[in-house]
Design a protein around this motif. Structure first.
Motif, PDB file in Angstrom:
ATOM      1  N   GLU A 150       8.468   0.485 -10.009  1.00  0.00           N
ATOM      2  CA  GLU A 150       7.126   0.871 -10.441  1.00  0.00           C
ATOM      3  C   GLU A 150       6.711   0.099 -11.694  1.00  0.00           C
ATOM      4  O   GLU A 150       5.592  -0.394 -11.793  1.00  0.00           O
ATOM      5  CB  GLU A 150       7.056   2.367 -10.694  1.00  0.00           C
TER       6      GLU A 150
ATOM      7  N   TRP B 227       4.014   1.645  -1.161  1.00  0.00           N
ATOM      8  CA  TRP B 227       4.661   1.851  -2.463  1.00  0.00           C
ATOM      9  C   TRP B 227       3.663   2.319  -3.517  1.00  0.00           C
ATOM     10  O   TRP B 227       3.978   3.182  -4.336  1.00  0.00           O
ATOM     11  CB  TRP B 227       5.400   0.602  -2.934  1.00  0.00           C
ATOM     12  N   LEU B 228       2.447   1.786  -3.499  1.00  0.00           N
ATOM     13  CA  LEU B 228       1.442   2.247  -4.453  1.00  0.00           C
ATOM     14  C   LEU B 228       1.147   3.732  -4.261  1.00  0.00           C
ATOM     15  O   LEU B 228       0.981   4.476  -5.229  1.00  0.00           O
ATOM     16  CB  LEU B 228       0.159   1.416  -4.329  1.00  0.00           C
ATOM     17  N   GLU B 229       1.105   4.172  -3.010  1.00  0.00           N
ATOM     18  CA  GLU B 229       0.872   5.591  -2.736  1.00  0.00           C
ATOM     19  C   GLU B 229       2.060   6.441  -3.174  1.00  0.00           C
ATOM     20  O   GLU B 229       1.893   7.536  -3.714  1.00  0.00           O
ATOM     21  CB  GLU B 229       0.577   5.789  -1.237  1.00  0.00           C
TER      22      GLU B 229
ATOM     23  N   GLU C 200       3.710  -5.048 -10.109  1.00  0.00           N
ATOM     24  CA  GLU C 200       2.702  -6.110 -10.013  1.00  0.00           C
ATOM     25  C   GLU C 200       3.370  -7.454  -9.736  1.00  0.00           C
ATOM     26  O   GLU C 200       2.958  -8.195  -8.847  1.00  0.00           O
ATOM     27  CB  GLU C 200       1.855  -6.177 -11.283  1.00  0.00           C
TER      28      GLU C 200
ATOM     29  N   GLN D 103       0.823  -1.212   0.000  1.00  0.00           N
ATOM     30  CA  GLN D 103       0.000   0.000   0.000  1.00  0.00           C
ATOM     31  C   GLN D 103       0.859   1.266   0.000  1.00  0.00           C
ATOM     32  O   GLN D 103       0.542   2.241  -0.694  1.00  0.00           O
ATOM     33  CB  GLN D 103      -0.929  -0.002   1.214  1.00  0.00           C
TER      34      GLN D 103
ATOM     35  N   ARG E 101       9.863  11.523  -7.737  1.00  0.00           N
ATOM     36  CA  ARG E 101      10.455  11.468  -9.085  1.00  0.00           C
ATOM     37  C   ARG E 101      11.559  12.491  -9.341  1.00  0.00           C
ATOM     38  O   ARG E 101      12.553  12.159  -9.972  1.00  0.00           O
ATOM     39  CB  ARG E 101       9.359  11.571 -10.139  1.00  0.00           C
TER      40      ARG E 101
ATOM     41  N   PHE F 247       4.037   5.805  -5.678  1.00  0.00           N
ATOM     42  CA  PHE F 247       3.928   5.911  -7.142  1.00  0.00           C
ATOM     43  C   PHE F 247       2.814   6.884  -7.531  1.00  0.00           C
ATOM     44  O   PHE F 247       2.981   7.694  -8.440  1.00  0.00           O
ATOM     45  CB  PHE F 247       3.642   4.545  -7.769  1.00  0.00           C
ATOM     46  N   ARG F 248       1.675   6.801  -6.848  1.00  0.00           N
ATOM     47  CA  ARG F 248       0.531   7.652  -7.190  1.00  0.00           C
ATOM     48  C   ARG F 248       0.859   9.137  -6.976  1.00  0.00           C
ATOM     49  O   ARG F 248       0.575   9.966  -7.837  1.00  0.00           O
ATOM     50  CB  ARG F 248      -0.695   7.263  -6.346  1.00  0.00           C
ATOM     51  N   LEU F 249       1.490   9.459  -5.877  1.00  0.00           N
ATOM     52  CA  LEU F 249       1.805  10.856  -5.565  1.00  0.00           C
ATOM     53  C   LEU F 249       2.942  11.409  -6.425  1.00  0.00           C
ATOM     54  O   LEU F 249       2.986  12.602  -6.701  1.00  0.00           O
ATOM     55  CB  LEU F 249       2.166  11.012  -4.083  1.00  0.00           C
ATOM     56  N   ALA F 250       3.857  10.552  -6.815  1.00  0.00           N
ATOM     57  CA  ALA F 250       4.977  10.909  -7.710  1.00  0.00           C
ATOM     58  C   ALA F 250       5.866  12.031  -7.173  1.00  0.00           C
ATOM     59  O   ALA F 250       6.569  12.673  -7.933  1.00  0.00           O
ATOM     60  CB  ALA F 250       4.447  11.267  -9.102  1.00  0.00           C
TER      61      ALA F 250
END
Length: 113
Positions: free
Chosen positions: A93, A22-24, A97, A20, A32, A26-29
């Motif tokens: 990223e 790591w997904l957040e 999966e 959860q 980067r 990636f989503r927030l970016a």
């Protein structure tokens, strides 16, 4: 974040939360534009200047370095700090999966994503 405990181990708890988090990330970016991303347990204390020196010794120019991942653990308390280079984070990223499935089915510990 919520994750159930299972059995005598908290590995599944850590795996669910790590996925959860790591997904957040990636989503927030937000990471980067930076050379490194740090993930640490809430009770970890680190000195930014020492960490910066350590990372510079591993790769003086992150733009030309290969993807890098570093993890340290203090065994008596199982407290973790993980540092991921920008290139490694991009690779994670892209392959997340596959990585998250391997962790959740027990091929690795929960913190090993």
């Amino acid at each position: 974040l919520y994750s159930r405990r299972s059995g005598d181990s908290s590995a599944s708890l850590r795996a669910g939360i790590a996925v959860q988090v790591w997904l957040e990330v990636f989503r927030l970016a937000r990471s980067r534009p930076h050379d490194w991303t740090l993930m640490a347990d809430a009770s970890v204390v680190f000195l930014p200047g020492l960490l910066r020196s350590f990372l510079a010794a591993q790769c003086a120019r992150p733009d030309v370095c290969k993807p890098m991942y570093w993890q340290d653990q203090w065994p008596p308390t199982q407290r973790y700090i993980q540092v991921v280079s920008n290139k490694a984070l991009s690779k994670l990223e892209d392959d997340f999966e596959t990585c998250s499935v391997q962790v959740q089915i027990g091929e690795h510990r929960g913190d090993d994503i």
